[in-house]
Design an enzyme around this catalytic site. Structure first.
Site, short mmCIF file in Angstrom:
data_model
loop_
_atom_site.label_atom_id
_atom_site.label_comp_id
_atom_site.label_asym_id
_atom_site.label_seq_id
_atom_site.Cartn_x
_atom_site.Cartn_y
_atom_site.Cartn_z
N LYS A 1 -10.37 -3.10 -3.75
CA LYS A 1 -10.93 -1.71 -4.19
C LYS A 1 -9.92 -0.35 -3.68
CE LYS A 1 -12.99 -3.35 -0.56
NZ LYS A 1 -14.10 -4.01 0.95
N LYS B 1 -3.88 -7.80 -8.55
CA LYS B 1 -5.14 -8.84 -7.97
C LYS B 1 -5.95 -7.12 -7.76
CE LYS B 1 -5.87 -8.22 -2.67
NZ LYS B 1 -7.35 -8.38 -2.66
N LYS C 1 1.26 -1.32 0.68
CA LYS C 1 0.48 -0.33 0.14
C LYS C 1 0.65 1.07 0.39
CE LYS C 1 -3.89 -1.34 1.12
NZ LYS C 1 -4.79 -2.53 2.37
P1 ADP Z 1 -10.35 -5.01 -1.13
O1 ADP Z 1 -8.24 -5.13 -1.50
O2 ADP Z 1 -10.94 -4.62 -2.59
O3 ADP Z 1 -9.99 -3.39 -0.37
P2 ADP Z 1 -10.77 -6.75 1.62
O4 ADP Z 1 -8.88 -5.96 1.65
O5 ADP Z 1 -11.76 -5.13 2.37
O6 ADP Z 1 -10.58 -6.10 0.00
O7 ADP Z 1 -11.20 -8.11 1.23
C1 ADP Z 1 -11.62 -8.74 1.80
C2 ADP Z 1 -12.00 -10.00 1.50
O8 ADP Z 1 -11.73 -10.39 0.00
C3 ADP Z 1 -10.55 -10.76 2.24
O9 ADP Z 1 -10.65 -11.76 2.69
C4 ADP Z 1 -9.07 -11.49 1.38
O10 ADP Z 1 -8.68 -11.63 1.20
C5 ADP Z 1 -11.16 -10.70 -0.68
N1 ADP Z 1 -9.72 -10.46 -1.61
C6 ADP Z 1 -10.12 -9.14 -1.51
N2 ADP Z 1 -9.81 -8.96 -3.54
C7 ADP Z 1 -9.76 -9.94 -3.77
C8 ADP Z 1 -9.47 -10.80 -4.67
N3 ADP Z 1 -8.98 -10.29 -5.69
N4 ADP Z 1 -8.79 -12.26 -4.92
C9 ADP Z 1 -9.88 -13.27 -3.76
N5 ADP Z 1 -9.63 -12.86 -2.66
C10 ADP Z 1 -9.90 -11.27 -2.47
#
Ligand code: ADP
Ligand code: TRP
Length: 321
Positions: free
Chosen positions: A192, A189, A110
């Site tokens: 958000k 990946k 990040k």
């Molecule tokens: P973001 O990266 O969009 O902010 P979060 O960190 O809030 O998402 O992730 C919430 C859940 O979704 C976590 O368990 C995370 O591992 C899963 N997750 C987020 N992005 C992915 C992805 N691209 N592929 C698989 N799982 C994901």
């Protein structure tokens, strides 16, 4: 078995969240004691507009219910409604070596992307450890990016237990092999934070517009195409199984169709897949008071479940005198 997960209300839920985490949670409800919460304190690391955060919290709760989190089966609440988690966060901080946090990929990633580094972003995994350990979770279903955070929680819990006895349950992560990392429209990946998402509950036209932006190889229409590393295929396969998946693979191998065709197909299967969830979402959207009530009941249940652990921790650490 206690299975727990949290999700940050920091933007629209996307298909990576669904396949990486929410779907597993919904399935776990059939066999386990499930805990699902909206990690609004965690979202403060990226959302600094107060109105926006409270709006996103309700939106995320509405989405979760629509996607199948069942408040009868799961304990479902908003993180900030159980304040003991902040108490445990502080207590655990004393068992968290700086080096452990300095090695966290998510933090490094990040900040490397230009997100301002501050203490909450740095200590984020300690709060996540508190989320997990406060409820004695044995299993935490996550996407690949979060494995290290669960490992950090294990390390912290082990250090704590070495000092005070076996109070904390050592959690394990659970990962769905085939959906370790759902790619975003840029092939990185999906996240958000990276503005590369396809959201679950978008408008159909907008969704198709986003899908059309998915990065693909430049191969002439008539040529056969490689599906294994194709971002469109890697998203479509999440929604398909058996003969339908095989048929898509054959279409790639056959040639004669461009990526544009596969994108339109992806749009169609995705829209169909979430149809039933969209209908459920409309219901909760119209009945926000019911959502608030569900969260309130969930918070009381979560708090009651956390009390024996926090009491033990207070007694062991001498916070209770
Ligand atoms: P973001 O990266 O969009 O902010 P979060 O960190 O809030 O998402 O992730 C919430 C859940 O979704 C976590 O368990 C995370 O591992 C899963 N997750 C987020 N992005 C992915 C992805 N691209 N592929 C698989 N799982 C994901
Ligand atoms: N850090 C997780 C994410 O960004 C969200 C989260 C917070 C979480 N606390 C948790 C996930 C506890 C599982 C367990 O995806």
């Amino acid at each position: 078995m206690r299975v727990l997960t949290g999700i940050q209300p920091s933007g629209d839920l996307h298909i990576g969240n669904y396949f990486g985490s929410i779907k597993q949670m919904v399935e776990a409800q059939k066999t386990s004691n499930t805990f699902a919460f909206i990690a609004n304190y965690h979202a403060m690391t990226s959302v600094s507009d107060g109105n926006k955060l409270s709006e996103l919290t309700m939106q995320c709760a509405t989405d979760f219910l629509a996607l199948g989190i069942d408040p009868e089966k799961s304990t479902f609440w908003v993180q900030s409604d159980v304040k003991e988690v902040l108490e445990l966060y502080w207590i655990l901080s004393s068992f968290t070596p700086m080096g452990l946090l300095e090695r966290a990929h998510s933090y490094k990633d990040k900040t490397a992307r230009g997100i301002a580094s501050n203490h909450s972003l740095f200590s984020y995994p300690v709060l996540m450890a508190a989320d997990i350990l406060l409820f004695g979770a044995e299993v935490v279903p996550v996407g690949k990016d979060q494995i290290q955070h669960v490992e950090i929680a294990r390390d912290i819990a082990t250090k704590f237990n070495n000092k005070y006895g076996d109070i904390l349950v050592i959690p394990e992560f659970r990962i769905q092999e085939e959906v370790q990392t759902v790619p975003g429209i840029d092939g990185q990946k999906m996240s958000k934070s990276y503005a590369n998402i396809i959201n679950i509950f978008g408008e159909e036209k907008k969704q198709l517009k986003t899908i059309k932006k998915i990065v693909t190889e430049n191969v002439a229409m008539e040529e056969p195409k490689e599906y294994k590393n194709c971002n469109v295929y890697n998203m479509a396969k999440l929604f398909l199984e058996g003969d339908n998946l095989k048929e898509l693979q054959d279409r790639y191998k056959r040639g004669g169709e461009g990526h544009g065709h596969f994108k339109i197909y992806l749009g169609e299967v995705m829209w169909e897949y979430f149809r039933e969830f969209r209908e459920k979402r409309e219901y909760y959207e119209k009945n926000q008071n019911e959502v608030r009530e569900i969260l309130k009941i969930g918070a009381t249940k979560a708090q009651n479940l956390a009390m024996p652990t926090i009491e033990k921790i207070r007694a062991a650490t001498g916070i209770k005198y």
